[in-house]
Design a protein around this motif. Structure first.
Motif, short mmCIF file in Angstrom:
data_model
loop_
_atom_site.label_atom_id
_atom_site.label_comp_id
_atom_site.label_asym_id
_atom_site.label_seq_id
_atom_site.Cartn_x
_atom_site.Cartn_y
_atom_site.Cartn_z
N PRO A 223 0.83 -1.21 0.00
CA PRO A 223 0.00 0.00 0.00
C PRO A 223 0.86 1.26 0.00
O PRO A 223 1.99 1.25 0.50
N HIS A 224 0.30 2.31 -0.56
CA HIS A 224 0.98 3.61 -0.60
C HIS A 224 1.22 4.12 0.82
O HIS A 224 0.32 4.11 1.65
N LEU A 225 2.46 4.53 1.11
CA LEU A 225 2.79 5.00 2.45
C LEU A 225 2.35 6.44 2.65
O LEU A 225 2.59 7.30 1.80
N LEU A 226 1.69 6.69 3.77
CA LEU A 226 1.25 8.04 4.09
C LEU A 226 2.28 8.72 4.97
O LEU A 226 2.91 8.09 5.82
N PRO A 227 2.46 10.03 4.80
CA PRO A 227 3.41 10.75 5.66
C PRO A 227 2.87 10.90 7.07
O PRO A 227 1.66 10.93 7.29
N ASN A 228 3.76 10.97 8.04
CA ASN A 228 3.34 11.33 9.39
C ASN A 228 3.13 12.84 9.43
O ASN A 228 3.86 13.57 8.77
N PRO A 229 2.14 13.34 10.17
CA PRO A 229 1.26 12.64 11.11
C PRO A 229 -0.01 12.07 10.49
O PRO A 229 -0.87 11.56 11.20
N THR A 230 -0.15 12.14 9.17
CA THR A 230 -1.36 11.64 8.50
C THR A 230 -1.59 10.16 8.78
O THR A 230 -2.69 9.73 9.09
N SER A 231 -0.52 9.37 8.67
CA SER A 231 -0.63 7.93 8.85
C SER A 231 -1.14 7.58 10.25
O SER A 231 -2.07 6.78 10.41
N PHE A 233 -2.79 9.47 12.37
CA PHE A 233 -4.16 9.96 12.54
C PHE A 233 -5.16 8.97 11.95
O PHE A 233 -6.16 8.60 12.58
N ALA A 234 -4.91 8.52 10.71
CA ALA A 234 -5.82 7.60 10.04
C ALA A 234 -5.86 6.25 10.74
O ALA A 234 -6.92 5.62 10.85
N GLN A 235 -4.72 5.79 11.22
CA GLN A 235 -4.67 4.50 11.90
C GLN A 235 -5.43 4.53 13.22
O GLN A 235 -6.04 3.53 13.61
N GLY A 241 -12.54 2.26 15.25
CA GLY A 241 -13.75 1.85 14.55
C GLY A 241 -14.49 2.99 13.89
O GLY A 241 -15.63 2.83 13.44
N MET A 242 -13.86 4.17 13.83
CA MET A 242 -14.50 5.34 13.21
C MET A 242 -14.30 5.34 11.70
O MET A 242 -14.96 6.07 10.98
N MET A 243 -13.38 4.53 11.24
CA MET A 243 -13.12 4.39 9.81
C MET A 243 -13.00 2.90 9.52
O MET A 243 -12.27 2.19 10.20
N LYS A 244 -13.75 2.42 8.52
CA LYS A 244 -13.67 1.01 8.14
C LYS A 244 -12.41 0.75 7.32
O LYS A 244 -11.80 1.67 6.79
#
Length: 408
Positions: A223-231, A233-235, A241-244
Protein backbone atom coordinates in the motif's frame (compact mmCIF):
# COMPACT_ATOMS: atom_id res chain seq x y z
CA UNK A 1 5.80 -20.67 -27.46
CA UNK A 2 4.93 -21.08 -23.77
CA UNK A 3 4.58 -24.20 -21.70
CA UNK A 4 1.25 -24.79 -19.94
CA UNK A 5 2.80 -23.75 -16.61
CA UNK A 6 4.34 -20.59 -18.07
CA UNK A 7 1.04 -19.60 -19.66
CA UNK A 8 -0.71 -19.98 -16.29
CA UNK A 9 2.00 -18.03 -14.43
CA UNK A 10 2.20 -15.12 -16.90
CA UNK A 11 -1.58 -14.82 -16.97
CA UNK A 12 -1.79 -14.90 -13.17
CA UNK A 13 0.96 -12.26 -12.88
CA UNK A 14 -0.81 -9.88 -15.27
CA UNK A 15 -4.20 -10.26 -13.60
CA UNK A 16 -3.21 -10.14 -9.94
CA UNK A 17 -0.85 -7.18 -10.41
CA UNK A 18 -3.95 -5.26 -11.52
CA UNK A 19 -6.03 -6.45 -8.54
CA UNK A 20 -3.48 -7.04 -5.73
CA UNK A 21 -5.30 -9.88 -4.00
CA UNK A 22 -2.90 -12.08 -1.95
CA UNK A 23 -5.23 -15.09 -1.52
CA UNK A 24 -6.53 -16.01 -4.95
CA UNK A 25 -8.13 -18.79 -6.93
CA UNK A 26 -7.25 -17.62 -10.43
CA UNK A 27 -8.43 -19.03 -13.75
CA UNK A 28 -7.81 -18.19 -17.39
CA UNK A 29 -10.42 -19.59 -19.76
CA UNK A 30 -9.04 -19.63 -23.29
CA UNK A 31 -9.98 -21.34 -26.54
CA UNK A 32 -7.91 -24.49 -26.01
CA UNK A 33 -7.38 -24.79 -22.27
CA UNK A 34 -8.35 -23.69 -18.76
CA UNK A 35 -5.49 -22.60 -16.49
CA UNK A 36 -5.99 -22.55 -12.71
CA UNK A 37 -3.60 -21.07 -10.15
CA UNK A 38 -4.23 -21.26 -6.41
CA UNK A 39 -2.30 -18.89 -4.10
CA UNK A 40 -1.92 -17.94 -0.45
CA UNK A 41 -0.29 -14.60 0.39
CA UNK A 42 0.93 -14.46 -3.24
CA UNK A 43 2.66 -17.82 -2.77
CA UNK A 44 1.62 -20.22 -5.51
CA UNK A 45 0.28 -23.46 -4.08
CA UNK A 46 -1.13 -25.16 -7.17
CA UNK A 47 -0.88 -24.76 -10.96
CA UNK A 48 -3.13 -26.65 -13.37
CA UNK A 49 -3.74 -26.61 -17.13
CA UNK A 50 -6.86 -28.51 -18.18
CA UNK A 51 -8.22 -29.32 -21.69
CA UNK A 52 -11.40 -27.31 -21.07
CA UNK A 53 -11.02 -24.46 -23.55
CA UNK A 54 -14.29 -23.01 -24.86
CA UNK A 55 -13.47 -23.54 -28.55
CA UNK A 56 -12.12 -27.07 -27.99
CA UNK A 57 -15.33 -28.11 -26.18
CA UNK A 58 -17.58 -26.41 -28.73
CA UNK A 59 -15.97 -28.28 -31.61
CA UNK A 60 -16.31 -31.56 -29.74
CA UNK A 61 -19.90 -31.33 -28.52
CA UNK A 62 -21.86 -28.97 -30.79
CA UNK A 63 -22.83 -29.02 -34.44
CA UNK A 64 -21.78 -25.93 -36.35
CA UNK A 65 -24.26 -23.06 -35.89
CA UNK A 66 -26.81 -25.20 -34.02
CA UNK A 67 -27.89 -24.99 -30.43
CA UNK A 68 -26.70 -27.70 -28.10
CA UNK A 69 -29.07 -30.64 -27.75
CA UNK A 70 -29.97 -32.05 -24.34
CA UNK A 71 -27.61 -34.95 -25.02
CA UNK A 72 -24.81 -32.52 -25.96
CA UNK A 73 -25.33 -30.53 -22.76
CA UNK A 74 -25.25 -33.65 -20.57
CA UNK A 75 -22.05 -34.90 -22.21
CA UNK A 76 -20.38 -31.49 -22.06
CA UNK A 77 -21.19 -30.92 -18.38
CA UNK A 78 -20.09 -34.45 -17.50
CA UNK A 79 -16.69 -34.00 -19.15
CA UNK A 80 -16.16 -30.63 -17.45
CA UNK A 81 -17.18 -32.02 -14.06
CA UNK A 82 -14.84 -35.01 -14.32
CA UNK A 83 -11.88 -32.91 -15.51
CA UNK A 84 -12.18 -30.10 -12.94
CA UNK A 85 -10.30 -30.52 -9.63
CA UNK A 86 -12.10 -31.13 -6.35
CA UNK A 87 -12.22 -28.28 -3.78
CA UNK A 88 -9.80 -30.24 -1.56
CA UNK A 89 -7.16 -30.10 -4.31
CA UNK A 90 -7.02 -26.30 -4.10
CA UNK A 91 -6.23 -23.78 -1.36
CA UNK A 92 -9.34 -22.01 -0.07
CA UNK A 93 -9.79 -19.59 2.82
CA UNK A 94 -12.21 -16.96 4.05
CA UNK A 95 -10.21 -14.25 2.27
CA UNK A 96 -9.78 -16.12 -1.01
CA UNK A 97 -10.99 -14.14 -4.01
CA UNK A 98 -11.81 -15.85 -7.30
CA UNK A 99 -10.31 -13.89 -10.22
CA UNK A 100 -10.90 -14.80 -13.85
CA UNK A 101 -9.56 -13.65 -17.23
CA UNK A 102 -10.21 -14.50 -20.85
CA UNK A 103 -12.16 -13.11 -23.79
CA UNK A 104 -15.21 -15.30 -23.15
CA UNK A 105 -15.41 -14.25 -19.50
CA UNK A 106 -15.13 -10.57 -20.49
CA UNK A 107 -17.90 -11.01 -23.05
CA UNK A 108 -20.17 -12.64 -20.45
CA UNK A 109 -19.41 -9.81 -18.00
CA UNK A 110 -20.23 -7.15 -20.64
CA UNK A 111 -23.51 -8.93 -21.37
CA UNK A 112 -24.34 -9.08 -17.66
CA UNK A 113 -23.67 -5.34 -17.35
CA UNK A 114 -25.95 -4.67 -20.32
CA UNK A 115 -28.94 -6.66 -19.07
CA UNK A 116 -28.55 -5.15 -15.58
CA UNK A 117 -28.12 -1.62 -17.00
CA UNK A 118 -24.96 -1.28 -14.97
CA UNK A 119 -24.18 2.46 -14.71
CA UNK A 120 -20.37 2.27 -14.91
CA UNK A 121 -18.68 1.70 -18.25
CA UNK A 122 -15.83 -0.25 -16.63
CA UNK A 123 -15.12 -3.96 -16.97
CA UNK A 124 -11.99 -4.43 -14.84
CA UNK A 125 -12.84 -5.56 -11.29
CA UNK A 126 -16.47 -6.21 -12.25
CA UNK A 127 -18.08 -8.90 -10.07
CA UNK A 128 -20.16 -11.70 -11.58
CA UNK A 129 -22.27 -13.48 -8.97
CA UNK A 130 -23.46 -17.08 -9.01
CA UNK A 131 -27.07 -16.28 -9.99
CA UNK A 132 -25.98 -14.13 -12.94
CA UNK A 133 -23.62 -16.78 -14.33
CA UNK A 134 -26.25 -19.49 -13.96
CA UNK A 135 -28.92 -17.36 -15.64
CA UNK A 136 -26.64 -16.50 -18.60
CA UNK A 137 -25.63 -20.15 -19.01
CA UNK A 138 -29.30 -21.20 -19.20
CA UNK A 139 -30.11 -18.49 -21.72
CA UNK A 140 -27.19 -19.27 -24.04
CA UNK A 141 -27.96 -23.01 -23.90
CA UNK A 142 -31.34 -22.31 -25.51
CA UNK A 143 -29.89 -20.23 -28.37
CA UNK A 144 -28.03 -21.08 -31.56
CA UNK A 145 -24.88 -19.24 -32.64
CA UNK A 146 -26.73 -16.96 -35.08
CA UNK A 147 -29.04 -15.71 -32.30
CA UNK A 148 -26.08 -15.21 -29.96
CA UNK A 149 -24.14 -13.30 -32.66
CA UNK A 150 -26.90 -10.68 -32.67
CA UNK A 151 -26.09 -9.79 -29.06
CA UNK A 152 -23.82 -6.72 -29.22
CA UNK A 153 -21.87 -7.66 -26.09
CA UNK A 154 -20.96 -11.07 -27.58
CA UNK A 155 -20.59 -10.60 -31.33
CA UNK A 156 -20.02 -13.09 -34.13
CA UNK A 157 -16.42 -13.96 -33.20
CA UNK A 158 -17.43 -15.69 -29.95
CA UNK A 159 -20.97 -16.75 -30.87
CA UNK A 160 -20.02 -20.37 -31.52
CA UNK A 161 -17.98 -20.88 -28.31
CA UNK A 162 -19.63 -18.63 -25.70
CA UNK A 163 -22.19 -21.27 -24.65
CA UNK A 164 -19.46 -23.79 -23.84
CA UNK A 165 -17.56 -21.04 -21.99
CA UNK A 166 -20.59 -20.20 -19.86
CA UNK A 167 -21.06 -23.88 -19.03
CA UNK A 168 -17.40 -24.25 -18.01
CA UNK A 169 -17.63 -21.25 -15.68
CA UNK A 170 -21.02 -22.31 -14.29
CA UNK A 171 -19.91 -25.91 -13.66
CA UNK A 172 -16.69 -24.71 -12.04
CA UNK A 173 -18.41 -22.36 -9.58
CA UNK A 174 -20.89 -25.10 -8.68
CA UNK A 175 -18.23 -27.77 -8.08
CA UNK A 176 -15.86 -25.48 -6.20
CA UNK A 177 -18.73 -23.76 -4.32
CA UNK A 178 -17.77 -20.29 -5.56
CA UNK A 179 -20.19 -17.40 -5.03
CA UNK A 180 -18.50 -14.58 -6.98
CA UNK A 181 -15.99 -14.17 -9.79
CA UNK A 182 -13.98 -10.96 -10.19
CA UNK A 183 -13.21 -10.13 -13.82
CA UNK A 184 -9.74 -8.84 -14.69
CA UNK A 185 -9.08 -7.18 -18.04
CA UNK A 186 -5.36 -7.83 -17.52
CA UNK A 187 -3.94 -11.27 -18.14
CA UNK A 188 -1.40 -13.14 -20.25
CA UNK A 189 -0.17 -10.26 -22.44
CA UNK A 190 0.16 -7.88 -19.48
CA UNK A 191 1.97 -10.56 -17.47
CA UNK A 192 4.52 -11.04 -20.28
CA UNK A 193 4.97 -7.27 -20.55
CA UNK A 194 5.42 -6.86 -16.78
CA UNK A 195 8.12 -9.55 -16.72
CA UNK A 196 9.88 -8.13 -19.78
CA UNK A 197 9.96 -4.59 -18.34
CA UNK A 198 11.17 -6.01 -15.03
CA UNK A 199 14.20 -7.78 -16.57
CA UNK A 200 14.34 -7.40 -20.37
CA UNK A 201 17.81 -8.92 -20.82
CA UNK A 202 17.04 -12.03 -18.80
CA UNK A 203 13.56 -12.87 -20.05
CA UNK A 204 14.69 -15.11 -22.91
CA UNK A 205 17.20 -17.06 -20.83
CA UNK A 206 15.54 -17.36 -17.40
CA UNK A 207 12.29 -19.23 -16.87
CA UNK A 208 9.53 -17.41 -15.02
CA UNK A 209 9.40 -18.87 -11.53
CA UNK A 210 6.65 -18.96 -8.92
CA UNK A 211 9.03 -17.50 -6.32
CA UNK A 212 9.90 -14.56 -8.60
CA UNK A 213 6.21 -13.82 -9.07
CA UNK A 214 5.58 -13.94 -5.33
CA UNK A 215 8.39 -11.46 -4.62
CA UNK A 216 7.38 -9.15 -7.47
CA UNK A 217 3.70 -8.99 -6.46
CA UNK A 218 4.48 -8.39 -2.79
CA UNK A 219 6.70 -5.46 -3.73
CA UNK A 220 4.29 -3.92 -6.26
CA UNK A 221 1.15 -4.44 -4.17
CA UNK A 222 2.46 -2.76 -1.03
CA UNK A 223 0.00 0.00 0.00
CA UNK A 224 0.98 3.61 -0.60
CA UNK A 225 2.79 5.00 2.45
CA UNK A 226 1.25 8.04 4.09
CA UNK A 227 3.41 10.75 5.66
CA UNK A 228 3.34 11.33 9.39
CA UNK A 229 1.26 12.64 11.11
CA UNK A 230 -1.36 11.64 8.50
CA UNK A 231 -0.63 7.93 8.85
CA UNK A 232 -0.95 7.91 12.64
CA UNK A 233 -4.16 9.96 12.54
CA UNK A 234 -5.82 7.60 10.04
CA UNK A 235 -4.67 4.50 11.90
CA UNK A 236 -6.16 5.81 15.15
CA UNK A 237 -9.51 6.36 13.39
CA UNK A 238 -9.26 2.81 12.04
CA UNK A 239 -8.42 1.33 15.45
CA UNK A 240 -11.31 3.23 17.09
CA UNK A 241 -13.75 1.85 14.55
CA UNK A 242 -14.50 5.34 13.21
CA UNK A 243 -13.12 4.39 9.81
CA UNK A 244 -13.67 1.01 8.14
CA UNK A 245 -10.84 -0.90 6.49
CA UNK A 246 -12.17 -0.19 2.99
CA UNK A 247 -12.57 3.52 3.86
CA UNK A 248 -8.95 3.53 5.02
CA UNK A 249 -7.84 2.04 1.69
CA UNK A 250 -9.84 4.67 -0.22
CA UNK A 251 -8.37 7.41 1.99
CA UNK A 252 -4.83 6.26 1.15
CA UNK A 253 -5.58 6.59 -2.58
CA UNK A 254 -7.41 9.89 -2.05
CA UNK A 255 -4.31 11.40 -0.42
CA UNK A 256 -2.21 10.33 -3.38
CA UNK A 257 -4.70 11.63 -5.95
CA UNK A 258 -5.26 15.00 -4.26
CA UNK A 259 -1.53 15.69 -4.50
CA UNK A 260 -1.99 15.84 -8.28
CA UNK A 261 -2.66 19.21 -9.84
CA UNK A 262 -5.98 18.33 -11.46
CA UNK A 263 -7.72 17.63 -8.14
CA UNK A 264 -8.27 21.30 -7.25
CA UNK A 265 -8.61 23.05 -10.59
CA UNK A 266 -10.24 20.80 -13.17
CA UNK A 267 -13.97 20.37 -13.73
CA UNK A 268 -15.83 17.74 -11.74
CA UNK A 269 -16.70 15.56 -14.76
CA UNK A 270 -13.07 15.60 -15.92
CA UNK A 271 -11.81 14.60 -12.46
CA UNK A 272 -14.44 11.86 -12.31
CA UNK A 273 -13.40 10.50 -15.71
CA UNK A 274 -9.68 10.56 -14.84
CA UNK A 275 -10.16 8.68 -11.57
CA UNK A 276 -12.67 6.14 -12.91
CA UNK A 277 -10.49 5.28 -15.91
CA UNK A 278 -7.36 4.78 -13.82
CA UNK A 279 -6.29 1.52 -12.16
CA UNK A 280 -6.55 1.17 -8.38
CA UNK A 281 -5.66 -2.49 -7.79
CA UNK A 282 -6.71 -2.61 -4.15
CA UNK A 283 -10.16 -1.08 -4.72
CA UNK A 284 -13.43 -2.56 -5.92
CA UNK A 285 -15.43 -0.68 -8.53
CA UNK A 286 -17.76 0.67 -5.84
CA UNK A 287 -14.77 1.82 -3.76
CA UNK A 288 -13.25 3.50 -6.83
CA UNK A 289 -16.55 5.35 -7.32
CA UNK A 290 -16.43 6.55 -3.69
CA UNK A 291 -12.82 7.67 -4.25
CA UNK A 292 -13.75 9.79 -7.28
CA UNK A 293 -16.72 11.39 -5.51
CA UNK A 294 -14.65 12.07 -2.35
CA UNK A 295 -12.03 13.98 -4.32
CA UNK A 296 -14.72 16.05 -6.04
CA UNK A 297 -16.70 16.59 -2.81
CA UNK A 298 -13.80 18.46 -1.17
CA UNK A 299 -14.01 21.43 -3.54
CA UNK A 300 -17.30 20.91 -5.36
CA UNK A 301 -19.84 19.26 -3.00
CA UNK A 302 -22.87 20.08 -5.15
CA UNK A 303 -21.22 18.59 -8.24
CA UNK A 304 -20.35 15.45 -6.23
CA UNK A 305 -23.95 15.11 -5.03
CA UNK A 306 -25.25 15.52 -8.57
CA UNK A 307 -22.84 12.89 -9.90
CA UNK A 308 -23.65 10.47 -7.08
CA UNK A 309 -27.31 10.66 -8.09
CA UNK A 310 -26.40 8.96 -11.37
CA UNK A 311 -25.10 5.92 -9.47
CA UNK A 312 -27.90 5.31 -6.95
CA UNK A 313 -27.94 1.61 -7.80
CA UNK A 314 -24.33 1.24 -6.64
CA UNK A 315 -24.22 3.66 -3.69
CA UNK A 316 -25.81 2.96 -0.33
CA UNK A 317 -26.57 5.47 2.40
CA UNK A 318 -23.41 4.52 4.25
CA UNK A 319 -21.36 5.06 1.07
CA UNK A 320 -22.51 8.69 0.94
CA UNK A 321 -21.32 9.09 4.53
CA UNK A 322 -17.99 7.51 3.53
CA UNK A 323 -17.56 10.13 0.80
CA UNK A 324 -17.89 12.90 3.39
CA UNK A 325 -15.61 11.12 5.89
CA UNK A 326 -12.80 10.67 3.40
CA UNK A 327 -13.14 14.24 2.08
CA UNK A 328 -12.91 15.88 5.53
CA UNK A 329 -10.04 13.59 6.59
CA UNK A 330 -8.09 14.62 3.48
CA UNK A 331 -8.70 18.30 4.29
CA UNK A 332 -7.72 17.92 7.95
CA UNK A 333 -4.57 15.92 7.25
CA UNK A 334 -3.46 18.47 4.65
CA UNK A 335 -3.37 21.01 7.49
CA UNK A 336 -1.38 18.55 9.61
CA UNK A 337 1.17 18.00 6.87
CA UNK A 338 1.66 21.68 6.22
CA UNK A 339 1.78 23.07 9.76
CA UNK A 340 2.17 20.25 12.29
CA UNK A 341 5.15 18.15 13.17
CA UNK A 342 3.16 15.81 15.40
CA UNK A 343 -0.49 14.98 16.11
CA UNK A 344 -1.89 12.88 18.96
CA UNK A 345 -5.50 11.69 18.88
CA UNK A 346 -7.04 9.92 21.86
CA UNK A 347 -10.58 8.94 22.81
CA UNK A 348 -12.27 10.21 25.96
CA UNK A 349 -15.52 8.47 26.85
CA UNK A 350 -17.82 7.14 24.16
CA UNK A 351 -18.27 10.18 21.91
CA UNK A 352 -15.39 12.59 22.47
CA UNK A 353 -11.87 12.85 21.06
CA UNK A 354 -8.88 14.82 22.30
CA UNK A 355 -6.46 16.07 19.64
CA UNK A 356 -3.07 17.60 20.40
CA UNK A 357 -1.40 19.35 17.45
CA UNK A 358 2.28 20.13 17.96
CA UNK A 359 2.97 22.78 15.32
CA UNK A 360 6.32 23.22 13.62
CA UNK A 361 5.74 26.95 13.05
CA UNK A 362 4.14 29.73 15.07
CA UNK A 363 1.57 30.37 12.38
CA UNK A 364 -1.33 27.95 12.25
CA UNK A 365 -4.58 28.93 10.43
CA UNK A 366 -6.84 28.63 13.45
CA UNK A 367 -10.01 29.54 11.56
CA UNK A 368 -9.33 26.87 8.96
CA UNK A 369 -8.61 24.30 11.68
CA UNK A 370 -11.76 25.24 13.59
CA UNK A 371 -14.02 25.11 10.51
CA UNK A 372 -12.61 21.77 9.34
CA UNK A 373 -12.98 20.22 12.79
CA UNK A 374 -16.62 21.36 12.97
CA UNK A 375 -17.25 19.45 9.73
CA UNK A 376 -15.32 16.47 11.12
CA UNK A 377 -17.51 16.45 14.25
CA UNK A 378 -20.68 16.56 12.17
CA UNK A 379 -19.65 13.84 9.73
CA UNK A 380 -18.27 11.45 12.37
CA UNK A 381 -20.95 12.37 14.96
CA UNK A 382 -18.35 12.93 17.68
CA UNK A 383 -17.14 15.80 19.83
CA UNK A 384 -13.52 16.91 19.45
CA UNK A 385 -11.41 19.05 21.76
CA UNK A 386 -8.14 20.21 20.23
CA UNK A 387 -5.02 21.90 21.50
CA UNK A 388 -2.42 23.63 19.33
CA UNK A 389 1.11 23.79 20.76
CA UNK A 390 3.33 26.39 19.09
CA UNK A 391 7.13 26.72 19.37
CA UNK A 392 8.29 29.87 21.20
CA UNK A 393 10.08 32.34 19.00
CA UNK A 394 13.35 32.39 20.96
CA UNK A 395 13.51 28.96 22.58
CA UNK A 396 12.92 25.37 21.63
CA UNK A 397 10.35 24.93 24.38
CA UNK A 398 6.68 24.64 23.50
CA UNK A 399 3.96 26.90 24.85
CA UNK A 400 0.54 25.39 24.90
CA UNK A 401 -2.42 27.32 23.60
CA UNK A 402 -5.90 25.94 24.00
CA UNK A 403 -7.81 27.32 21.06
CA UNK A 404 -10.90 25.16 21.00
CA UNK A 405 -12.84 23.40 23.69
CA UNK A 406 -16.52 22.70 23.12
CA UNK A 407 -18.58 20.24 25.18
CA UNK A 408 -21.50 18.46 23.58
Amino acid sequence: VLSAEEEALYSYLGAVKAICQPDTLFFDLGGGSLEIVSTKNYKIKKIMSLPLGALRLSEKFSRRGCRLTKKDLVGLEKEILITLPDPDDLVFGNNTKVVGVGGSLRAIARYDQKIKRYPLNILHNYVLDYNSIQSIRKKFSKMNSREIADIDAIGSNRASSITAASIVINTMIQKLEIHKVVVSTHGLREGCLVEYLNKPKMMQSVLLGAKNIQTHLREKCEPHLLPNPTSKFAQVLLSLGMMKKEEYEIFIHAKKETSKQYADFWQADVIFSLVMNDFFPRLSQEAQLILALSIIFRKKPKAAEKLSGLYDTLLHRQDRKSIQKIAVCVDLTEIFERYASHVDLTKEGTARLIMKIVAKTNYVPERMVSDTIKIFESVFDVGLTYIICRPRKQTNQLSKLLVHHRLR
